[in-house]
Design a protein around this motif. Structure first.
Motif, PDB file in Angstrom:
ATOM      1  N   THR A   7       0.856  -1.184   0.000  1.00  0.00           N
ATOM      2  CA  THR A   7       0.000   0.000   0.000  1.00  0.00           C
ATOM      3  C   THR A   7       0.894   1.237   0.000  1.00  0.00           C
ATOM      4  N   PRO A   8       0.602   2.242  -0.840  1.00  0.00           N
ATOM      5  CA  PRO A   8       1.458   3.439  -0.831  1.00  0.00           C
ATOM      6  C   PRO A   8       1.369   4.173   0.502  1.00  0.00           C
ATOM      7  N   GLN A   9       2.485   4.757   0.892  1.00  0.00           N
ATOM      8  CA  GLN A   9       2.571   5.502   2.146  1.00  0.00           C
ATOM      9  C   GLN A   9       2.832   6.968   1.870  1.00  0.00           C
ATOM     10  N   PRO A  10       2.405   7.863   2.758  1.00  0.00           N
ATOM     11  CA  PRO A  10       2.666   9.296   2.567  1.00  0.00           C
ATOM     12  C   PRO A  10       4.154   9.562   2.371  1.00  0.00           C
ATOM     13  N   GLY A  51       5.902   9.266  -2.963  1.00  0.00           N
ATOM     14  CA  GLY A  51       5.984   9.790  -4.321  1.00  0.00           C
ATOM     15  C   GLY A  51       5.221   8.909  -5.285  1.00  0.00           C
ATOM     16  N   PRO A  52       5.132   9.340  -6.535  1.00  0.00           N
ATOM     17  CA  PRO A  52       4.347   8.596  -7.529  1.00  0.00           C
ATOM     18  C   PRO A  52       4.903   7.200  -7.779  1.00  0.00           C
ATOM     19  N   ALA A  53       3.993   6.251  -7.957  1.00  0.00           N
ATOM     20  CA  ALA A  53       4.377   4.894  -8.341  1.00  0.00           C
ATOM     21  C   ALA A  53       4.407   4.790  -9.857  1.00  0.00           C
ATOM     22  N   ASP A  54       5.072   3.759 -10.360  1.00  0.00           N
ATOM     23  CA  ASP A  54       5.026   3.490 -11.796  1.00  0.00           C
ATOM     24  C   ASP A  54       3.670   2.906 -12.176  1.00  0.00           C
ATOM     25  N   ASP A  69      -0.620  -1.241  -4.466  1.00  0.00           N
ATOM     26  CA  ASP A  69      -2.039  -1.602  -4.477  1.00  0.00           C
ATOM     27  C   ASP A  69      -2.744  -0.671  -3.510  1.00  0.00           C
ATOM     28  N   VAL A  70      -3.642   0.161  -4.037  1.00  0.00           N
ATOM     29  CA  VAL A  70      -4.282   1.174  -3.200  1.00  0.00           C
ATOM     30  C   VAL A  70      -5.590   0.685  -2.579  1.00  0.00           C
ATOM     31  N   ALA A 111      -6.828  11.194  -6.970  1.00  0.00           N
ATOM     32  CA  ALA A 111      -5.774  11.398  -5.976  1.00  0.00           C
ATOM     33  C   ALA A 111      -4.666  10.348  -6.039  1.00  0.00           C
ATOM     34  N   ILE A 112      -4.848   9.281  -6.815  1.00  0.00           N
ATOM     35  CA  ILE A 112      -3.839   8.225  -6.891  1.00  0.00           C
ATOM     36  C   ILE A 112      -2.630   8.718  -7.674  1.00  0.00           C
ATOM     37  N   GLU A 113      -1.460   8.607  -7.081  1.00  0.00           N
ATOM     38  CA  GLU A 113      -0.236   9.071  -7.724  1.00  0.00           C
ATOM     39  C   GLU A 113       0.467   7.887  -8.395  1.00  0.00           C
ATOM     40  N   ALA A 114       0.261   7.756  -9.683  1.00  0.00           N
ATOM     41  CA  ALA A 114       0.880   6.670 -10.448  1.00  0.00           C
ATOM     42  C   ALA A 114       0.864   7.024 -11.919  1.00  0.00           C
ATOM     43  N   GLU A 115       1.904   6.623 -12.619  1.00  0.00           N
ATOM     44  CA  GLU A 115       1.953   6.870 -14.060  1.00  0.00           C
ATOM     45  C   GLU A 115       0.872   6.060 -14.782  1.00  0.00           C
ATOM     46  N   LEU A 116       0.666   4.829 -14.333  1.00  0.00           N
ATOM     47  CA  LEU A 116      -0.314   3.953 -14.960  1.00  0.00           C
ATOM     48  C   LEU A 116      -1.188   3.333 -13.879  1.00  0.00           C
ATOM     49  N   LEU A 117      -2.496   3.420 -14.073  1.00  0.00           N
ATOM     50  CA  LEU A 117      -3.448   2.860 -13.118  1.00  0.00           C
ATOM     51  C   LEU A 117      -4.144   1.654 -13.750  1.00  0.00           C
ATOM     52  N   ILE A 118      -4.154   0.532 -13.027  1.00  0.00           N
ATOM     53  CA  ILE A 118      -4.873  -0.664 -13.457  1.00  0.00           C
ATOM     54  C   ILE A 118      -6.052  -0.848 -12.507  1.00  0.00           C
TER      55      ILE A 118
END
Length: 273
Positions: free
Chosen positions: A16-19, A22-25, A67-68, A79-86
Motif C-alpha cells: 500500500t502506498p505511504q505518505p 511519491g508517484p508509483a510506476d 495496491d491502493v 488522488a492516486i499518484e501513479a503513471e499507470l493505473l490498473i
C-alpha cells in the motif's frame, strides 16, 4: 496454500502506498461496481478474486508497483499518484470513474457491446463519458459483435463519430494491428487515454464468468496481447478489466485467471515504454 520457493517469486501482494513515497510506476485499484448491472452479477467479488489469482503466477519487475485497495469515487481515483493505473472491476460502470478520474481524452474499448444505452448502468459508460465531454472521434471500439447490439446503438456510435472494429474484421487482421490503430486514433498525438478491457469480448469458452460473453469472441492470448500493447503505449494512463463475476466462473477459475494474467501483461507492457 501455495508452495514457498525463494527462486519462484509470486505476483501480487504489492504494498500500500505511504505518505511521502511519491508517484508509483503502476498502481492497482479495485472498483467493485455491480449495483446498476443489467445482468445479475456479483462482480463486486472480483477484485479480491483477481488479487488471489495473481499469486498463482511468477512475476518480477523493476517498476514500483502499489495496491491502493478498493475505491469507487472519481476524486479518490484522481488522488492516486501513479503513471499507470490498473483498475479491477466490478462491472463496466467502473469505466466511468476511472476514465474521469484520470482525465482521459481518448478511449479504447475491447468489448462485444457499444455501451451507449440511455440511463446509468454497465450498458452506458461510453455514452456517459461522451456526454461528460469526451470526443466521440477519439473513441475506438474493438471487438463489437453486431448480433449483441441493436441497429439503433450502432447508428448512435456512427453519429458520435466512434471508430468501430467488429469481431468479423478481427478474423482478417492481427489483434496487434487493430490495437495499434485504435491507440493511434484515441491518443491523437497526445493523451491521456483510457483502455477498457471488457472481458466479455472473449469467446464464452474462455470467459464463462462474463454474463454477456458469447461464442465467437477473442481468444485468451488475443486479450493478453491487447493488454500488453495497451500497457506499452505512452499515452495510456489507465486501464480497466471489467465484467467478470468471480462467483460465476468455471470450476477451474479460467476467467479470473485470465483477468490476473491481463494485469501482468499490462505491467510487462509498461516496462517496454
Amino acid at each position: 496454500m501455495a508452495s514457498i520457493d525463494p527462486l519462484w517469486p509470486r505476483a501480487g501482494d504489492w504494498p500500500t502506498p505511504q505518505p511521502g513515497d511519491g508517484p508509483a510506476d503502476v498502481a492497482l485499484v479495485g472498483i467493485p461496481t455491480w449495483r446498476t448491472s443489467l445482468s445479475p452479477t456479483n462482480a463486486h467479488a472480483t477484485p479480491a478474486a483477481v488479487r488471489d489469482a495473481l499469486r498463482r503466477y511468477s512475476f518480477e519487475s523493476p517498476l514500483r508497483i502499489v495496491d491502493v485497495g478498493d475505491l469507487t469515487e472519481v476524486d479518490q481515483i484522481r488522488a492516486i499518484e501513479a503513471e499507470l493505473l490498473i483498475a479491477l472491476g466490478g462491472d463496466n460502470s467502473a469505466t466511468v470513474p476511472v476514465a474521469l478520474g484520470r482525465g482521459a481524452r481518448g478511449l479504447v474499448t475491447l468489448d462485444a457491446h457499444h455501451d451507449l444505452r440511455d440511463g446509468v448502468s454497465n450498458g452506458s459508460p461510453v455514452r456517459q463519458l461522451i456526454e461528460a465531454g469526451l470526443s466521440g472521434t477519439r473513441v475506438v471500439q474493438v471487438g463489437i459483435e453486431p448480433f449483441a447490439n441493436s441497429r439503433a446503438y450502432a447508428q448512435r456510435a456512427a453519429d458520435y463519430g466512434i471508430t468501430v472494429i467488429t469481431r468479423d474484421e478481427l478474423r482478417r487482421r492481427p489483434i496487434d494491428d487493430a490495437i495499434a490503430e485504435a491507440l493511434a486514433i484515441a491518443s491523437d498525438g497526445d493523451g491521456p487515454v483510457h483502455v477498457d478491457l471488457d472481458v466479455d469480448v472473449c469467446d464464452r469458452s474462455v470467459a464463462p464468468a462474463c454474463p454477456a460473453s458469447i461464442p465467437g469472441g477473442l481468444s485468451a492470448i488475443e486479450l493478453r496481447a491487447a493488454a500488453r500493447a495497451a500497457g506499452a503505449h505512452p499515452s495510456v494512463t489507465s486501464i480497466d478489466i471489467v465484467e467478470v463475476d468471480a462467483t460465476a466462473d468455471a470450476p477451474d477459475g479460467r476467467t479470473v485467471r485470465l483477468a490476473a494474467l491481463c494485469v501482468l501483461e499490462i505491467i510487462a507492457g509498461r516496462q517496454l515504454r
